[in-house]
Design an enzyme around this catalytic site. Structure first.
Site, PDB file in Angstrom:
ATOM      1  N   LYS A   1      -6.768   1.648  65.239  1.00 21.49           N
ATOM      2  CA  LYS A   1      -5.702   1.026  66.034  1.00 21.49           C
ATOM      3  C   LYS A   1      -4.761   0.240  65.129  1.00 21.49           C
ATOM      4  O   LYS A   1      -3.537   0.279  65.301  1.00 21.49           O
ATOM      5  CB  LYS A   1      -6.318   0.123  67.120  1.00 21.49           C
ATOM      6  CG  LYS A   1      -6.946   0.926  68.246  1.00 21.49           C
ATOM      7  CD  LYS A   1      -7.819   0.102  69.189  1.00 21.49           C
ATOM      8  CE  LYS A   1      -8.497   1.034  70.200  1.00 21.49           C
ATOM      9  NZ  LYS A   1      -9.443   0.371  71.090  1.00 21.49           N
TER      10      LYS A   1
ATOM     11  N   GLN B   1     -12.021  -5.196  71.949  1.00 22.26           N
ATOM     12  CA  GLN B   1     -12.727  -3.919  71.800  1.00 22.26           C
ATOM     13  C   GLN B   1     -14.060  -3.970  72.544  1.00 22.26           C
ATOM     14  O   GLN B   1     -14.847  -4.901  72.362  1.00 22.26           O
ATOM     15  CB  GLN B   1     -12.935  -3.622  70.299  1.00 22.26           C
ATOM     16  CG  GLN B   1     -13.558  -2.268  70.011  1.00 22.26           C
ATOM     17  CD  GLN B   1     -12.678  -1.094  70.457  1.00 22.26           C
ATOM     18  OE1 GLN B   1     -11.458  -1.158  70.391  1.00 22.26           O
ATOM     19  NE2 GLN B   1     -13.303  -0.027  70.907  1.00 22.26           N
TER      20      GLN B   1
ATOM     21  N   ASP C   1      -4.633  -2.676  77.538  1.00 23.74           N
ATOM     22  CA  ASP C   1      -5.698  -1.727  77.876  1.00 23.74           C
ATOM     23  C   ASP C   1      -5.639  -1.323  79.347  1.00 23.74           C
ATOM     24  O   ASP C   1      -6.228  -0.314  79.744  1.00 23.74           O
ATOM     25  CB  ASP C   1      -7.075  -2.375  77.641  1.00 23.74           C
ATOM     26  CG  ASP C   1      -7.716  -1.949  76.332  1.00 23.74           C
ATOM     27  OD1 ASP C   1      -7.472  -0.807  75.897  1.00 23.74           O
ATOM     28  OD2 ASP C   1      -8.467  -2.752  75.763  1.00 23.74           O
TER      29      ASP C   1
HETATM   30  N1  GUN Z   1     -14.054   0.974  73.957  1.00 25.51           N
HETATM   31  C1  GUN Z   1     -14.003   2.305  74.201  1.00 25.51           C
HETATM   32  N2  GUN Z   1     -12.768   2.648  74.616  1.00 25.51           N
HETATM   33  C2  GUN Z   1     -12.041   1.512  74.651  1.00 25.51           C
HETATM   34  C3  GUN Z   1     -10.686   1.233  74.993  1.00 25.51           C
HETATM   35  O1  GUN Z   1      -9.899   2.090  75.388  1.00 25.51           O
HETATM   36  N3  GUN Z   1     -10.315  -0.063  74.886  1.00 25.51           N
HETATM   37  C4  GUN Z   1     -11.165  -1.037  74.486  1.00 25.51           C
HETATM   38  N4  GUN Z   1     -10.711  -2.281  74.434  1.00 25.51           N
HETATM   39  N5  GUN Z   1     -12.418  -0.813  74.154  1.00 25.51           N
HETATM   40  C5  GUN Z   1     -12.846   0.464  74.240  1.00 25.51           C
END
Ligand code: GUN
Length: 287
Positions: free
Chosen positions: A53, A97, A120
């Protein structure tokens, strides 16, 4: 039957090129979008996701800020950090995350993120807006799948769409988006009876269950569109989806590969949401 490969890498690259130009334009007005990424603990998969990211942000000109908290961080510590990021004008988007360590209350943590920085799309405000058809920040994976379908010219209207998996992150919002796209939607899960029968009636089959190559050709109707959200590491080290690509691609009219299908689209939609957040926050500088 020849199938169309739904190439997420290619679409992600095209979308990132467009976003780069958009960000250059914003920079001319003194705006630099910022994304704060919070990681708690040492989960190796989460570390890879967070690094990716950050790399994506750098590539297109979004400023990223990483906050790494130890595995034993207290809830107050994490909530305090979120409070500070909510107040920080350089931060347009906040992403915690997941998963976070079990002693922390995930729902409480998500609710603490200001909903106008929830890139998100996990905050109940945003899930509610999605449900009533006014998405502000749509969750990245299902939003990325909608982009892939649109780019391939696949119209969901009137189609039977079966979503396998009912998570808050993928299955449920995916079903809602397909409903808004006028599909007839069925959501399946681990307790669904006759899963194979239900799946084999799907015109569009979307699978997010986290079970390596679980969906074999006998689950799939001839000519179906198959979207594989899975990302599993087999014992032999091979990266696999939830769909047996080899067998299913012989029947499908279109299918996503793993890797290189849904994954790159999830990453791209996070960038898109962050730009959207920045434009919302700095709208008086844009006019
Ligand atoms: N863990 C797995 N997929 C995601 C996501 O799309 N966003 C976040 N914050 N954590 C994740």
């Amino acid at each position: 039957m020849a199938y169309k490969l739904l190439d997420g890498r290619d679409l992600a690259r095209r979308m990132k090129e467009a976003m780069k130009l958009e960000i250059r334009d914003m920079a001319g007005k003194g705006i630099v979008p910022g994304l704060a990424v919070v990681i708690v603990g040492n989960d190796p998969a989460s570390r890879i996701y967070v690094n990716n990211k950050k790399k994506d942000c750098e590539e297109i000109g979004i400023r990223s800020f990483e906050y790494a908290l130890p595995e034993d961080a207290s809830e107050d510590q994490l909530l305090g950090l979120i409070d500070a990021l909510n107040e920080d004008p350089a931060v347009d988007g906040i992403l915690v995350q997941l998963p976070i360590p079990r002693h922390l209350d995930e729902a409480k943590v998500i609710r603490r993120i200001s909903h106008d920085k929830d890139v998100d799309g996990f905050h109940p405000y945003n899930t509610g807006e999605l449900m009533i058809g006014r998405p502000v920040f749509a969750p990245c994976t299902p939003a990325g799948i909608m982009e892939l379908l649109k780019d391939a010219g696949i119209d969901a209207a009137g189609k039977n769409c079966v979503v396998v998996g009912r998570s808050n992150i993928v299955g449920k919002p995916m079903a809602m988006m397909m409903l808004h796209a006028n599909a007839t939607v069925t959501i399946c899960h681990s307790r669904t009876a006759n899963l194979k029968d239900v799946c084999s009636r799907a015109d569009i089959l979307i699978v997010a269950i986290g079970r390596s190559e679980f969906i074999t050709a006998d689950y799939v109707k001839e000519g179906a569109v198959v979207i594989d959200v899975g990302m599993n590491r087999r014992d032999d080290g091979k990266l696999t989806g939830d769909v047996d690509f080899e067998g299913v691609s012989a029947k499908a009219s279109a299918i996503t590969p793993v890797p290189g299908g849904v994954g790159p689209m999830t990453r791209t939609m996070l960038l898109k949401n962050t730009i959207k957040a920045s434009k919302m926050h700095k709208r008086d500088m844009l006019s």
